[in-house]
Write a protein that holds these residues in place. Sequence first.
Motif, PDB file in Angstrom:
ATOM      1  N   LYS A   1       0.872  -1.131   0.152  1.00 36.37           N
ATOM      2  CA  LYS A   1       0.238   0.098   0.095  1.00 36.37           C
ATOM      3  C   LYS A   1       0.838   1.306   0.094  1.00 36.37           C
ATOM      4  CE  LYS A   1      -4.157  -1.766   1.512  1.00 36.37           C
ATOM      5  NZ  LYS A   1      -5.340  -1.707   2.594  1.00 36.37           N
ATOM      6  N   ASN A   2       1.944   1.017  -0.691  1.00 38.31           N
ATOM      7  CA  ASN A   2       2.497   2.271  -1.027  1.00 38.31           C
ATOM      8  C   ASN A   2       2.619   2.992  -2.555  1.00 38.31           C
ATOM      9  OD1 ASN A   2       4.194   2.883   1.172  1.00 38.31           O
ATOM     10  ND2 ASN A   2       5.954   1.282   0.924  1.00 38.31           N
ATOM     11  N   PRO A   3       2.740   4.242  -2.604  1.00 29.58           N
ATOM     12  CA  PRO A   3       2.805   4.757  -3.964  1.00 29.58           C
ATOM     13  C   PRO A   3       3.713   4.038  -5.022  1.00 29.58           C
ATOM     14  CG  PRO A   3       3.065   6.675  -2.645  1.00 29.58           C
ATOM     15  CD  PRO A   3       3.203   5.275  -1.768  1.00 29.58           C
ATOM     16  N   ILE A   4       3.273   3.640  -6.081  1.00 29.22           N
ATOM     17  CA  ILE A   4       4.206   2.855  -6.937  1.00 29.22           C
ATOM     18  C   ILE A   4       5.570   3.527  -7.325  1.00 29.22           C
ATOM     19  CG2 ILE A   4       3.082   3.774  -9.084  1.00 29.22           C
ATOM     20  CD1 ILE A   4       3.708   1.011 -10.226  1.00 29.22           C
ATOM     21  N   THR A   5       5.573   4.888  -7.126  1.00 26.42           N
ATOM     22  CA  THR A   5       6.738   5.701  -7.241  1.00 26.42           C
ATOM     23  C   THR A   5       8.023   5.206  -6.550  1.00 26.42           C
ATOM     24  OG1 THR A   5       5.074   7.323  -7.110  1.00 26.42           O
ATOM     25  CG2 THR A   5       7.274   8.182  -7.969  1.00 26.42           C
ATOM     26  N   VAL A   6       7.568   4.870  -5.385  1.00 27.06           N
ATOM     27  CA  VAL A   6       8.581   4.218  -4.534  1.00 27.06           C
ATOM     28  C   VAL A   6       9.517   3.217  -4.987  1.00 27.06           C
ATOM     29  CG1 VAL A   6       8.978   3.096  -2.282  1.00 27.06           C
ATOM     30  CG2 VAL A   6       7.575   4.880  -2.297  1.00 27.06           C
TER      31      VAL A   6
ATOM     32  N   ILE B   1      10.839   4.685  -9.488  1.00 26.48           N
ATOM     33  CA  ILE B   1      11.974   5.555  -9.581  1.00 26.48           C
ATOM     34  C   ILE B   1      13.395   5.241  -9.441  1.00 26.48           C
ATOM     35  CG2 ILE B   1      12.785   7.966  -8.866  1.00 26.48           C
ATOM     36  CD1 ILE B   1      10.330   8.928  -9.214  1.00 26.48           C
TER      37      ILE B   1
ATOM     38  N   LEU C   1       6.270   1.966 -18.941  1.00 25.04           N
ATOM     39  CA  LEU C   1       5.551   2.424 -17.636  1.00 25.04           C
ATOM     40  C   LEU C   1       4.188   2.622 -17.851  1.00 25.04           C
ATOM     41  CD1 LEU C   1       8.247   4.601 -15.589  1.00 25.04           C
ATOM     42  CD2 LEU C   1       7.792   2.195 -15.660  1.00 25.04           C
TER      43      LEU C   1
ATOM     44  N   LEU D   1       0.873   1.171 -16.272  1.00 27.13           N
ATOM     45  CA  LEU D   1       0.182   1.789 -15.343  1.00 27.13           C
ATOM     46  C   LEU D   1      -1.477   2.212 -15.740  1.00 27.13           C
ATOM     47  CD1 LEU D   1       2.860   4.548 -13.985  1.00 27.13           C
ATOM     48  CD2 LEU D   1       2.220   1.971 -13.263  1.00 27.13           C
TER      49      LEU D   1
ATOM     50  N   GLU E   1       4.128  12.305  -8.961  1.00 28.49           N
ATOM     51  CA  GLU E   1       3.723  12.707 -10.086  1.00 28.49           C
ATOM     52  C   GLU E   1       2.358  13.597 -10.192  1.00 28.49           C
ATOM     53  OE1 GLU E   1       3.396   9.654  -8.401  1.00 28.49           O
ATOM     54  OE2 GLU E   1       3.359   8.144  -9.789  1.00 28.49           O
TER      55      GLU E   1
ATOM     56  N   ARG F   1      -1.031  12.136  -9.587  1.00 29.52           N
ATOM     57  CA  ARG F   1      -1.310  11.769  -8.083  1.00 29.52           C
ATOM     58  C   ARG F   1      -1.537  12.868  -7.242  1.00 29.52           C
ATOM     59  NH1 ARG F   1       0.012   7.286  -5.743  1.00 29.52           N
ATOM     60  NH2 ARG F   1       1.492   6.541  -7.305  1.00 29.52           N
TER      61      ARG F   1
ATOM     62  N   LEU G   1      10.976  10.504  -1.522  1.00 22.32           N
ATOM     63  CA  LEU G   1       9.724   9.319  -1.586  1.00 22.32           C
ATOM     64  C   LEU G   1       9.260   9.208  -0.532  1.00 22.32           C
ATOM     65  CD1 LEU G   1      11.308   7.345  -4.696  1.00 22.32           C
ATOM     66  CD2 LEU G   1       9.693   9.140  -4.748  1.00 22.32           C
TER      67      LEU G   1
ATOM     68  N   VAL H   1       6.261  11.342   0.167  1.00 25.33           N
ATOM     69  CA  VAL H   1       5.108  10.996  -0.725  1.00 25.33           C
ATOM     70  C   VAL H   1       4.277   9.668  -0.289  1.00 25.33           C
ATOM     71  CG1 VAL H   1       4.621  10.261  -3.159  1.00 25.33           C
ATOM     72  CG2 VAL H   1       6.455  11.923  -2.891  1.00 25.33           C
ATOM     73  N   ALA H   2       5.155   8.576   0.139  1.00 25.76           N
ATOM     74  CA  ALA H   2       4.308   7.336   0.676  1.00 25.76           C
ATOM     75  C   ALA H   2       3.468   7.887   2.254  1.00 25.76           C
ATOM     76  CB  ALA H   2       5.432   6.569   1.119  1.00 25.76           C
TER      77      ALA H   2
ATOM     78  N   ASN I   1       0.406   9.489   1.146  1.00 27.46           N
ATOM     79  CA  ASN I   1      -0.708   8.967   0.338  1.00 27.46           C
ATOM     80  C   ASN I   1      -1.269   7.994   1.472  1.00 27.46           C
ATOM     81  OD1 ASN I   1      -1.227   8.103  -2.003  1.00 27.46           O
ATOM     82  ND2 ASN I   1      -0.505   6.076  -1.479  1.00 27.46           N
ATOM     83  N   ASN I   2      -0.298   7.701   2.408  1.00 26.37           N
ATOM     84  CA  ASN I   2      -1.033   6.876   3.863  1.00 26.37           C
ATOM     85  C   ASN I   2      -2.115   7.674   4.513  1.00 26.37           C
ATOM     86  OD1 ASN I   2       0.131   4.519   3.313  1.00 26.37           O
ATOM     87  ND2 ASN I   2       1.889   4.872   4.721  1.00 26.37           N
TER      88      ASN I   2
ATOM     89  N   ARG J   1      -5.362   8.377   2.857  1.00 26.45           N
ATOM     90  CA  ARG J   1      -6.137   6.981   2.926  1.00 26.45           C
ATOM     91  C   ARG J   1      -6.832   7.170   4.403  1.00 26.45           C
ATOM     92  NH1 ARG J   1      -2.680   3.214   1.784  1.00 26.45           N
ATOM     93  NH2 ARG J   1      -3.007   3.267  -0.483  1.00 26.45           N
TER      94      ARG J   1
ATOM     95  N   VAL K   1      15.451  10.883 -13.928  1.00 23.04           N
ATOM     96  CA  VAL K   1      14.056  10.735 -13.742  1.00 23.04           C
ATOM     97  C   VAL K   1      13.126  11.860 -14.368  1.00 23.04           C
ATOM     98  CG1 VAL K   1      12.938  10.389 -11.636  1.00 23.04           C
ATOM     99  CG2 VAL K   1      15.065   9.535 -11.569  1.00 23.04           C
TER     100      VAL K   1
ATOM    101  N   ARG L   1       6.559  10.918 -19.366  1.00 23.26           N
ATOM    102  CA  ARG L   1       5.393  10.068 -18.898  1.00 23.26           C
ATOM    103  C   ARG L   1       4.158  11.096 -18.817  1.00 23.26           C
ATOM    104  NH1 ARG L   1       6.016   7.322 -13.142  1.00 23.26           N
ATOM    105  NH2 ARG L   1       3.905   7.046 -12.922  1.00 23.26           N
TER     106      ARG L   1
END
Lengths: 147, 268
Positions: free
Chosen positions: A76-81, A84, A129, A133, B26, B29, B83, B86-87, B90-91, B94, B217, B224
């Motif tokens: 349950k983390n963002p996929i970016t983790v 990247i 990607l 996605l 992103e 997001r 990151l 960001v995580a 995100n948590n 939610r 990146v 992207r």
Amino acid sequence: MMEYITNFIYAYLSTIGFAVLFNVPKSSFIKSGFVGGLSWVIYIFTKNLSGSIVGATFVASLVIAIIGEIFAIIDKNPITVYIIPGIIPLVPGFGLYNTMRSIVDRRFDLAANHGTEALLISVSIAGALVIVLSINSYRRQRQRLKQ
Amino acid sequence: MVSVNRKKTLIMALYAGEIMLKSGAETYRVEDTITRLCKSRNFPYVEAYVTPTGIFVSVDSKGESQDEIVTYIKRIKSRGINLNKVAEVNNFSRRFVESNMPLDEAFATLKAIDNLKPFSQHVDALLGGGLSGAFFALLFGGNLPAFLGAFIAGSIVSYTLSDLAKTEFPPFLSNICGGSVAALVAIILSYISPLINVNLDVDIVITGAIMVMVPGVAITNAVRDSIAGDLVSGLARAAEAIIIATSIAVGVGFILKLWQIVLGGSLL
């Protein structure tokens, strides 16, 4: 076989280095490294098989996106983790550096070669990607509609 | 009373989006998070428009004709990659959407996330810059001396960059400094290495050391975003990537040219 194992270890450790730089959550270090190492091995394997750098990058990026998506759902983390740090070994840093150096040395033919290849590699990473996605978000949309 | 809560909710959502955008999330997001946070507190109409340099949010609530539509704009000046934040956001989003969390608690949580400390400078430099640079040198086909050289050069570049970042040095100039430091260390090492009878590839050492700064990146994210339809964000990120790449090349190229002219060294 030995070549793949050593390359896996190198890519694994350099991905972990980037995970530190990008401040990935500590619990995800091992998984990010795994994504980077595996994708690099697949990249080398496909490159040896087909001889195409861009194609090999595309296949390796597809694998990154699929594994990243799986890890993202599990943790349950963002996929970016996972994505990247994972794409870092594939990213055309060397090609960009060569482009800029060729320009500094006034060898514009070489610069055009390196630059085009770097651009194609970036497009193939991003394209792979985006394909995975988008399919996944479409799948989620369908699930929501069914409920 | 109602209007105060509305404003607070909007500011809270904007703050969450700001942390995410500053930490390298992103575009889609950030838009998604802001929209979810606002919708979870009864705003039927929420529209968020996010670019790498700013966030625009409009909300309106149905039925209360005396209330006007509310719009906020937040300017984003600096972007990095963290990151972990960001995580965490995100948590948080939610949890916030699923529970009945009061706004004050939400603000406190976001502030705690915003103040999360990154790894210490030494860990960053030795593990991040050194390790990644050194193993990159091996991936590019370097030998053991190149590995050690890239480790030293990568660590020194990381130290330089984080020292410059502390004093809020302009990013363009600090990338030039990073590139010159990488080239300088590699050239100095190439003069030391014959003394202990090893053969050092300057090119590979420089490449390994500057990998820390190279905007790979940013380029990938630019493509992207563009493919996903966020054209403005894609162009903005591409511009950022080109500026970073140019500044690194200026730094490295300047030192290499100086080396050629003053000491007669050559690479090609």
